[in-house]
Design a protein around this motif. Structure first.
Motif, PDB file in Angstrom:
ATOM      1  N   TYR A 119       0.801  -1.115   0.012  1.00  0.00           N
ATOM      2  CA  TYR A 119      -0.051  -0.059   0.069  1.00  0.00           C
ATOM      3  C   TYR A 119       0.804   1.297  -0.005  1.00  0.00           C
ATOM      4  O   TYR A 119       2.036   1.157   0.284  1.00  0.00           O
ATOM      5  CB  TYR A 119      -0.870   0.089   1.172  1.00  0.00           C
ATOM      6  N   ASP A 120       0.283   2.214  -0.309  1.00  0.00           N
ATOM      7  CA  ASP A 120       1.116   3.757  -0.676  1.00  0.00           C
ATOM      8  C   ASP A 120       1.391   4.197   0.906  1.00  0.00           C
ATOM      9  O   ASP A 120       0.326   4.217   1.699  1.00  0.00           O
ATOM     10  CB  ASP A 120       0.256   4.722  -1.346  1.00  0.00           C
ATOM     11  N   LYS A 140       5.849  -0.138  -2.508  1.00  0.00           N
ATOM     12  CA  LYS A 140       4.728  -0.123  -1.666  1.00  0.00           C
ATOM     13  C   LYS A 140       5.193  -1.075  -0.746  1.00  0.00           C
ATOM     14  O   LYS A 140       5.962  -1.867  -0.868  1.00  0.00           O
ATOM     15  CB  LYS A 140       3.423  -0.642  -2.557  1.00  0.00           C
TER      16      LYS A 140
END
Length: 432
Positions: A119-120, A140
């Motif tokens: 995820y960012d 990420k």
């Protein structure tokens, strides 16, 4: 590969020193495609290769989809807190301020897909910019982000052409004949095979040593029992209780320390010094005290023990289930307010099972060539022996009968008194 998450039900209570309560969510199932590439054969009876792996989500085999939301400890925060514990207090305050700037808390609530594959995160970008090499990923951040579309390193193994007993044994990994993660030469040894097959003609005294890059060490399974799979005989091998025992309970494992309770393998030395531990799922075969610190665990051998079923004649695995759990050691660190008043606890995060078995035409061919044909040949062997014995007996009887009949009815020329040779009767000759 089946993945199970430990969803934290009471994160706020944990922050004030309460016992964590977890519920298991899963399985989330992925099909793992493995392909060897860069294959090079050498004159010394070895072959080198890289093994690439790719994961594909299988919704029909999963209990939910990758959009399902779970809450787990934030490794970026709680892991970093453990790593920074011995830094000056002012530095810890700065680290805590950085977490607040990027709105990173002690627990994460994300989708399964984000937690698995990344995820960012502004914090990740910041660390990769100012502290390059601190994190295992440059993009990420996810628990399995570094494993997908990657390889397990450069393996050089023996082909077994010159000595079948050395088939698949690891000669070197990434050019190394021993590791440098651990404190003793024994723990740093690269032993056994690459984990895909073993030497043939195994006995119940044989063991299954293999090297696992993901566990950063060599491991060895031991014989448990005989069994059968679709009529094919097998030996089942399992992990001994000493596999993840600490140095106090099992002295040869002292090189893997600093240790905690038995049943935990400290892999911080090969995981960027993050306080990460590997164990069997639900702390199976571990010190019972670990179960007292977390509510919601229920270890059983059937669901959480790992095993490999081997065809002993060939050394080929028929059925495999490797089950491991990823844990994070959490504690309060002064100066880093995100840790609150968390009690010292080894917190389970996820566990996964990599399984595979022979089926379809391959299994049929295996059964025909290695079970049916040997049985037929053995039957024919004893059949031919019986036929040979019967033939000898019959021939002996006929020979004996022929000799006996010849003795009753047959006379030679020397024995016949009426012979025309003019020879006198033996009685008369003797009298004369």
């Amino acid at each position: 590969m089946s993945v199970y998450f430990f969803n934290v039900l009471n994160p706020q209570e944990v922050l004030i020193g309460g016992k964590p309560m977890v519920e298991q969510k899963g399985p989330f199932v992925y099909r793992k495609r493995i392909q060897k590439d860069n294959i090079t054969f050498h004159d010394n009876g070895t072959v080198s290769y890289r093994e690439y792996r790719t994961f594909y989500f299988e919704p029909t085999m999963s209990s939910g989809n990758e959009s399902e939301v779970v809450t787990i400890p934030n490794m970026l925060v709680l892991g970093a807190a453990g790593m920074m514990e011995n830094l000056p207090y002012a530095v810890r305050l700065m680290i805590s301020a950085t977490f607040k700037t990027f709105k990173e808390g002690p627990f994460l609530t994300k989708t399964v897909g984000e937690l698995m594959w990344g995820y960012d995160s502004g914090l990740v970008d910041f660390l990769n910019t100012w502290l390059p090499g601190m994190l295992p990923t440059k993009g990420k951040f996810g628990l399995f982000a570094e494993f997908n579309n990657s390889n397990t390193g450069l393996f050089t193994i023996f082909t077994g052409k010159d000595d079948i007993r050395k088939i698949h044994q690891v000669d070197s990994w990434n050019g190394l004949t021993e590791l440098n993660y651990w404190k003793t030469p024994q723990c740093n040894m690269i032993n056994g095979t690459a984990g895909q097959m073993w030497a043939p003609f195994m006995t119940r005294e044989s063991t299954l040593p293999f090297y696992s890059p993901d566990a950063c060490r060599s491991m060895e399974l031991v014989y448990q029992r005989d069994g059968k799979m679709q009529g094919i005989p097998l030996f089942r091998y399992v992990a001994p209780k000493t596999l993840f025992a600490n140095g106090t309970d099992y002295a040869p494992n002292a090189g893997f320390c600093p240790c905690r309770q038995s049943g935990l393998l400290n892999v911080s030395s090969c995981r960027h010094n993050s306080p990460v531990f590997i164990s069997h799922p639900h702390f199976y075969n571990a010190d019972p005290v670990l179960l007292d610190f977390v509510q919601g665990l229920n270890p059983t051998e059937e669901e959480h023990g790992l095993f490999i079923d081997i065809h002993p004649l060939t050394g080929v695995p028929l059925n495999v289930s490797i089950r491991l759990q990823l844990n994070l050691f959490m504690k309060t660190v002064s100066g880093i307010t995100e840790t609150g008043k968390i009690a010292d606890v080894v917190m389970p995060m996820i566990w996964f099972q990599e399984s595979g078995y022979l089926d379809g035409p391959v299994l049929s061919t295996f059964h025909t060539n290695l079970v049916v044909l040997p049985a037929v040949m053995e039957f024919m062997q004893y059949g031919f022996i019986a036929l040979g014995v019967a033939t000898i007996i019959i021939a002996s009887l006929l020979h004996h009968k022929f000799k006996r009949n010849e003795g009753k009815d047959g006379f030679t020329a020397d024995e016949n008194p009426n012979t025309s040779t003019g020879e006198k009767d033996p009685l008369l000759r003797d009298h004369q």
